[in-house]
Scaffold this active site. Sequence first.
Site, mmCIF file in Angstrom:
data_model
loop_
_atom_site.group_PDB
_atom_site.id
_atom_site.type_symbol
_atom_site.label_atom_id
_atom_site.label_comp_id
_atom_site.label_asym_id
_atom_site.label_seq_id
_atom_site.Cartn_x
_atom_site.Cartn_y
_atom_site.Cartn_z
ATOM 1 N N GLY A 84 0.967 -1.145 -0.043
ATOM 2 C CA GLY A 84 -0.088 0.104 -0.025
ATOM 3 C C GLY A 84 0.791 1.377 0.029
ATOM 4 O O GLY A 84 0.228 2.316 0.221
ATOM 5 N N CYS A 85 2.188 1.328 -0.084
ATOM 6 C CA CYS A 85 3.014 2.284 -0.267
ATOM 7 C C CYS A 85 3.464 2.590 -1.611
ATOM 8 O O CYS A 85 3.818 1.606 -2.356
ATOM 9 C CB CYS A 85 4.280 2.221 0.670
ATOM 10 S SG CYS A 85 3.909 2.291 2.540
ATOM 11 N N GLN A 86 3.350 3.918 -1.967
ATOM 12 C CA GLN A 86 3.999 4.228 -3.424
ATOM 13 C C GLN A 86 5.290 3.908 -3.413
ATOM 14 O O GLN A 86 6.035 3.539 -4.484
ATOM 15 C CB GLN A 86 3.734 5.730 -3.671
ATOM 16 C CG GLN A 86 3.815 6.096 -4.985
ATOM 17 C CD GLN A 86 3.135 7.576 -5.228
ATOM 18 O OE1 GLN A 86 3.191 7.972 -4.095
ATOM 19 N NE2 GLN A 86 2.793 7.826 -6.369
ATOM 20 N N SER A 87 6.186 4.177 -2.475
ATOM 21 C CA SER A 87 7.444 4.050 -2.121
ATOM 22 C C SER A 87 7.688 2.670 -1.763
ATOM 23 O O SER A 87 6.548 1.850 -1.308
ATOM 24 C CB SER A 87 7.996 4.900 -1.101
ATOM 25 O OG SER A 87 7.873 6.282 -1.679
#
Length: 137
Positions: free
Chosen positions: A52-55
């Site tokens: 769920g993290c873009q990074s």
Amino acid sequence: MKQNIEEIQKEIVSEFSELTDWEEKFQYLIELGEELPKFPDEKRTEEYLVPGCQSRVWVAPKLTEGRLEFDADSDTALTKGLIAILIRVFSGQSPEDIANASLGFIEEVGLAKFLSISRRNGLFSMVQKLKGYAEKV
């Protein structure tokens, strides 16, 4: 004596209150991320990746004498600062305290308001990953 989660959050709110604008606050977060210990390469796996993290963000727990400690890293400077501040709050705490913690400091310092929606979602994904480790112990 080790600070509890509430005391650490108050300390963070105090530190952020001394910074005058968001440029300073973001710079402070980046500096916190730079202070993280080197993350072990062998733990850069799917198991430790925060969904769920873009990074890309990795968090690895270890239980020592009934307390959780966390190693973490990210491939972007700001996100690394965000995970650094979260593990500062949670490392050294009991799994029960982590699982039950309310993280009011996120609102108090304005992180939820000033982060982009994708970063805010990522921040909450990091919180869920950390709390998830605590719930599994």
